[in-house]
Scaffold this motif. Structure first.
Motif, PDB file in Angstrom:
ATOM      1  N   LEU A  20      93.902  20.407  21.643  1.00 14.80           N
ATOM      2  CA  LEU A  20      94.472  20.977  20.423  1.00 14.80           C
ATOM      3  C   LEU A  20      94.044  20.166  19.203  1.00 14.80           C
ATOM      4  CD1 LEU A  20      97.969  21.859  21.860  1.00 14.80           C
ATOM      5  CD2 LEU A  20      96.228  23.475  21.103  1.00 14.80           C
ATOM      6  N   MET A  35      95.619  29.397  20.878  1.00 14.27           N
ATOM      7  CA  MET A  35      96.053  29.053  19.516  1.00 14.27           C
ATOM      8  C   MET A  35      96.140  30.310  18.665  1.00 14.27           C
ATOM      9  SD  MET A  35      94.193  25.400  18.608  1.00 14.27           S
ATOM     10  CE  MET A  35      92.560  26.061  18.381  1.00 14.27           C
ATOM     11  N   SER A  87      85.382  20.287  14.772  1.00 10.21           N
ATOM     12  CA  SER A  87      84.982  20.647  16.147  1.00 10.21           C
ATOM     13  C   SER A  87      83.754  21.561  16.097  1.00 10.21           C
ATOM     14  CB  SER A  87      86.140  21.365  16.844  1.00 10.21           C
ATOM     15  OG  SER A  87      85.650  22.175  17.888  1.00 10.21           O
ATOM     16  N   PHE A 135      97.663  15.834  13.493  1.00  9.51           N
ATOM     17  CA  PHE A 135      96.518  15.069  13.981  1.00  9.51           C
ATOM     18  C   PHE A 135      95.988  14.074  12.947  1.00  9.51           C
ATOM     19  CE2 PHE A 135      96.420  19.436  15.770  1.00  9.51           C
ATOM     20  CZ  PHE A 135      96.913  19.099  17.016  1.00  9.51           C
TER      21      PHE A 135
END
Ligand SMILES: C[S@@+](CC[C@H](N)C(=O)[O-])C[C@H]1O[C@@H](n2cnc3c(N)ncnc32)[C@H](O)[C@@H]1O
Length: 228
Positions: A20, A35, A87, A135
């Motif tokens: 995640l 998600m 990502s 995060f």
């Protein structure tokens, strides 16, 4: 993000948490699809809260699969939109999901991190992120970058689920920074933003092996406190 238990043969919780944070490799597509499904109510709250005026330049941070970006960039008031996600796999998925806007030049998707945004100062009227702040190990670095790239009258919208909702998910024990609404408001204030509004919505009820629960979505609207 409806991944409450291991009941669907999900790998261990730590791995879910890592995915995640930064979906990658073989699991990336599966994580992105979860998600998309689980975070849809929060996306809708943020979309409905965004105050989009004529000729807005918009930035999304941590767009994931980018499946719902079209509902923002296709708005007639959206002059241009940029997205940043660190990502590789999510950038590729979002490119596939938004080919039309990329070809027309209305959208640009960049592989980059929100602690070092690849944009000039005062580039955007609006910046937003959904389900990303957990995060940021040092939120002040990310917020100073967002502050820098926003225009003086710009607004930052944070879409998130508060601590109580997130604690329904055991994977949040692994390296998630969880916030109550007041906590995030304080972090924003400490970093030069003033909160000008907060919207709340209860998501549809979820059922996890007969265990029913309901998440809360929050979208906090913050303005730059000075005209720098
Ligand atoms: C939990 S997912 C949320 C995705 C999407 N916003 C949603 O609501 O479904 C977090 C996303 O933020 C990205 N991300 C996390 N930290 C980031 C950072 N510092 N810079 C850029 N992207 C980041 C991850 O790669 C991932 O795509």
């Amino acid at each position: 993000m409806n991944m409450k238990s291991n009941s669907e043969n999900w790998p261990d919780l730590k791995l879910i948490a890592q995915q995640l944070r930064k979906p990658s490799g073989e699991l990336a597509a599966r994580v992105a699809s979860k998600m998309d499904q689980g975070n849809r109510p929060l996306f809708e709250l943020t979309r409905d809260t965004l105050c989009i005026k004529t000729a807005c330049n918009i930035l999304e941070i941590g767009f994931g699969s980018g499946k719902y970006m079209k509902e923002i960039w296709a708005l007639p008031e959206c002059l241009s939109m940029s997205g940043v996600d660190y990502s590789d796999d999510m950038v590729k998925q979002a490119e596939a999901n938004n080919a039309e806007a990329l070809t027309s030049g209305k959208l640009s998707l960049i592989n980059g991190s929100s602690d070092n945004l690849p944009f000039d100062d005062h580039s955007f009227d609006i910046a937003y992120c959904n389900m990303v702040i957990y995060f940021w190990d040092n939120p002040e670095i990310h917020l100073s970058e967002i502050y820098r790239v926003l225009k003086p009258e710009g607004k930052f919208y944070t879409g998130f689920r508060p601590r109580g909702s997130m604690l329904n998910f055991p994977f949040t024990r692994f390296n998630f920074r969880l916030y109550d609404v007041e906590d995030w408001e304080s972090v924003l204030a400490e970093n030069g933003f003033s909160v000008v509004g907060t919207e709340f919505r209860l998501d549809p009820e979820l059922d996890d092996d007969g265990n029913q629960f309901q998440l809360e979505s929050v979208c906090m609207v913050a303005a730059k406190s000075s005209d720098t």
